[in-house]
Design a protein around this motif. Structure first.
Motif, PDB file in Angstrom:
ATOM      1  N   ILE A 123      34.729  40.520  39.674  1.00 12.91           N
ATOM      2  CA  ILE A 123      33.661  41.509  39.487  1.00 12.91           C
ATOM      3  C   ILE A 123      32.658  41.436  40.630  1.00 12.91           C
ATOM      4  O   ILE A 123      32.170  40.358  40.970  1.00 12.91           O
ATOM      5  N   GLU A 164      30.473  49.045  37.863  1.00 13.03           N
ATOM      6  CA  GLU A 164      31.525  48.028  37.749  1.00 13.03           C
ATOM      7  C   GLU A 164      31.991  47.980  36.300  1.00 13.03           C
ATOM      8  O   GLU A 164      31.173  47.787  35.390  1.00 13.03           O
ATOM      9  N   THR A 170      26.938  46.927  35.690  1.00 11.55           N
ATOM     10  CA  THR A 170      28.258  46.521  35.208  1.00 11.55           C
ATOM     11  C   THR A 170      28.302  46.726  33.704  1.00 11.55           C
ATOM     12  O   THR A 170      27.313  46.443  33.024  1.00 11.55           O
TER      13      THR A 170
END
Lengths: 461, 461
Positions: B231, B214, B181
């Motif tokens: 998320i 992400e 992420t």
């Protein structure tokens, strides 16, 4: 420069919240211990990897890291040396192991670096980020100093913080899907970085090798140059000459064969020439002395063993524009991208030192340093030859490769350390082909080399 | 030192065989050109990758390298600046783009480095290879200076040649099988190194994103802190605060949420605190101020923006022993192995500088440097606010994030460069979430900042 710091009332060293005390600091690493394997290579393993009492993340350990069989060789030797010093605190230990330079850097070079340091305190002399590939003036000077008339130009040179670092960057460039060949024995960073990148299979204990790597056995019997007809094709061929650890240097004829072999197979040679200045005879100092090499080879090099820059950190890699992947994409363009993304250039102070190294005065000083270590080499070669050992290397390299037929390298290493307080390097640390050998480094103060010679003579008389 | 060089009669710069002449040097790279994409990001592509006339190896290009969409942002900006200078050779170009420091390094620090340089020319002061993890004294001083009372000790600190280099080493550590992420926008090295390591899918042109990453959108609407409930779980979370490029700084409450989110998901946070000394309020300066962070986070940091070390190259990464992979193996042990195999320590001269940085006098000097750039930041913020722009960042960071709603970042970048000769950074270069923004760096001589302010006021009055 006008300066205020009115916004900086809270010192960073005293955050307002003192959440953690030392008491909270629970070293879990105590559960991990060094285990001694049967072959005396230490392996860092978890004593009970699944027996957790505390929190663990859900991130899986990289399976490639888990393939690595032993602590990286030289830290392991450092550990052994430290343990020896604990046992014999008063011993005068002489280190001929790691291959670390010992003689001061010539003043012409350190003065240039000091001058750059002071300049960085001035408005006119300050510089921030440099070119990731290195300062243009240095790249130009390296090209003309080391590759004069070989068609290597400034744009082919990537200045780095050392060959070891560049080897790993090259592995990132190649990725996990390439196959590789190494000399056996060889400098451990080639194999270990290949394992980390996932290019290899598991370690095969019976063979003392990793799967999917071609090992080119280099022995006294074949003059330390492999029978290429017995080697399968791989994408990458690591080749170091003068060799670390054997000190063997490939002839022009041998390197011509190697280049032809790479060309026939469409392979890329990563040629490590970190000891080129130690060559006394007419062996090639660069792979690019061989016709056609620019289409199949790149070359890593370093100031470490020429100017005593092991701690200063400065080297370079040559990636000719002629070197192309199978789809025609230049390797140099991808390496440039790696250098820009994963590196920010070598220290500007080290680069100032590099520029001094390749000045006429600096170059002469480097050759004097190299000459000094070559005298040491002579002393070590003479010592072991006088004791009746078969001794290899030394002529064109700062390493002497001593044969102890039928014995375990680590046993000999331990014997020498225990009985003479001299640190060497066990040959098997460089690959299965090094078993039965000891590498003795010629880097040392003269009095230590002479003392070591005396102790070797006492032990093996 | 006794010196001879009787074996070095053949100068390395003049190999006995002059196989190559300059005429043989055929630059194939001429077939490769920069193409300008619709969004003005330049991409380095082969104009005809299969149309080869010469030799190519049979080594396939790393497919991950081929996924990379654009030249690394900052070299691309440097290229644009160079092109602008060709067009306007007499222009006084002011660079507020790459975020490169401009003020001289305080003398207390350069003197220490120069002293180390001179010492390297003496037998007593010479040192070769240092510990790969950094000099013990420096690691201890970093721990006590930046992590006092946080339970971070010398053994948790890995000294490096900069945060960017460490990010790639961390990616090697994690390997190709982790998911990640990033904040969107964010410093490009996180995403690009992830692409190179093969952690991502292809670039999805419609979304301006890579598959399998992400992206945590950070906008004025959410106060530049993402809605974590939106998320998905990934193995790794890159998080930079104070943020580059937005200048936003996460509060203690927000970071507590982030640590809890990581703990709930078993993720590892790679926290980038390279701008921590720019924090004026009580925002955390380290992720380790948050309870429990040591079990889910590591932290990268750097002297670059504190002491003007962008060219000297010195940083560090903290990997607490408490941070464990899912099988209980300490992340720090694998990182140590990476550092030993792929790195040989930061330059010893830079480390001498680092030690001076964390001395009481050096630390005070660094705070003065930081204070100076923070004054610059005030000037830039005031300039754009006076022109009616919505301006973010700046308070705790050397970056000002200016909103140009509805406009392309690269268009605004080009407009500013063309009309004011000022180099900025287009927000979209940091990810799709940066579209419509420009990052203005506060690194500059005062007179340039004032001049830039004047030019901005003329352009946007």
């Amino acid at each position: 420069m006008s300066v205020v710091n009115h916004r900086l009332t809270a010192p960073i060293s005293s955050p307002s919240s003192g959440f953690f005390s030392q008491a909270n600091f629970n070293s879990r690493s105590q559960r991990f211990a060094f285990q001694v394997k049967h072959d005396m290579v230490c392996k860092c393993v978890a004593s009970s990897p699944v027996e957790q009492t505390g929190y663990t993340t859900k991130v899986s350990r990289n399976a490639n890291m888990a393939k690595l069989q032993a602590g990286y060789l030289f830290p392991e030797i450092a550990r052994r040396k430290a343990a020896h010093l604990l046992k014999y605190p008063d011993a005068h230990v002489i280190s001929l192991g790691i291959g670390d330079t010992t003689e001061p850097i010539p003043e012409v070079i350190t003065s240039a670096m000091a001058e750059r340091c002071h300049a960085l305190s001035t408005v006119a002399g300050y510089s921030g980020y440099g070119d990731e590939q290195g300062e243009k003036q240095l790249r130009t000077a390296i090209a003309s100093t080391f590759y004069n008339n070989l068609g290597i130009v400034e744009g082919d040179i990537f200045v780095s913080d050392g060959a070891k670092c560049d080897i790993s960057r090259l592995q990132m460039l190649f990725g996990s899907h390439v196959t590789m060949t190494v000399q056996d024995p060889s400098y451990p960073a080639y194999v270990d970085s290949s394992v980390i990148m996932g290019q290899t299979g598991q370690f095969l204990k019976d063979l003392e090798r990793y799967g999917k790597i071609e090992y080119m056995r280099c022995t006294p019997e074949n003059g330390f140059f492999p029978d290429l007809s017995a080697i399968g094709r791989t994408d990458i061929i690591f080749f170091c000459s003068p060799n670390n650890p054997t000190g063997a240097t490939a002839t022009r004829q041998q390197l011509t064969k190697l280049v032809q072999f790479a060309k026939d197979n469409g392979s890329i040679i990563v040629y490590d020439s970190a000891y080129a200045m130690y060559i006394s005879d007419d062996s090639p100092r660069s792979i690019f002395e061989i016709p056609g090499a620019k289409e199949v080879a790149m070359e890593t090099a370093s100031f470490s063993k020429y100017a005593g820059f092991t701690g200063v950190r400065l080297g370079w890699t040559v990636v000719p524009k002629e070197l192309l992947f199978s789809d025609g994409f230049p390797v140099a363009k991808d390496f440039n991208r790696i250098v820009c993304t994963s590196f920010n250039g070598a220290s500007n102070i080290a680069q100032a030192g590099g520029l001094a190294c390749v000045s006429p005065e600096g170059f002469k000083a480097m050759r004097q340093v190299v000459g000094f270590y070559k005298e040491n080499t002579d002393i070590i070669v003479d010592t072991f030859e006088s004791l009746g050992f078969n001794v290899y290397g030394g002529k064109n390299a700062p390493y002497v490769w001593v044969h102890f037929p039928g014995r375990s390298s680590w046993d000999v290493f331990a014997e020498i350390l225990e009985k003479t307080h001299i640190v060497t390097t066990p040959g098997s640390g460089f690959g299965p082909g090094g078993e039965g050998f000891i590498r003795v480094s010629a880097f040392g103060h003269r009095e230590n080399i002479l003392e070591a010679s005396k102790r070797f003579k006492q032990l093996y008389k």
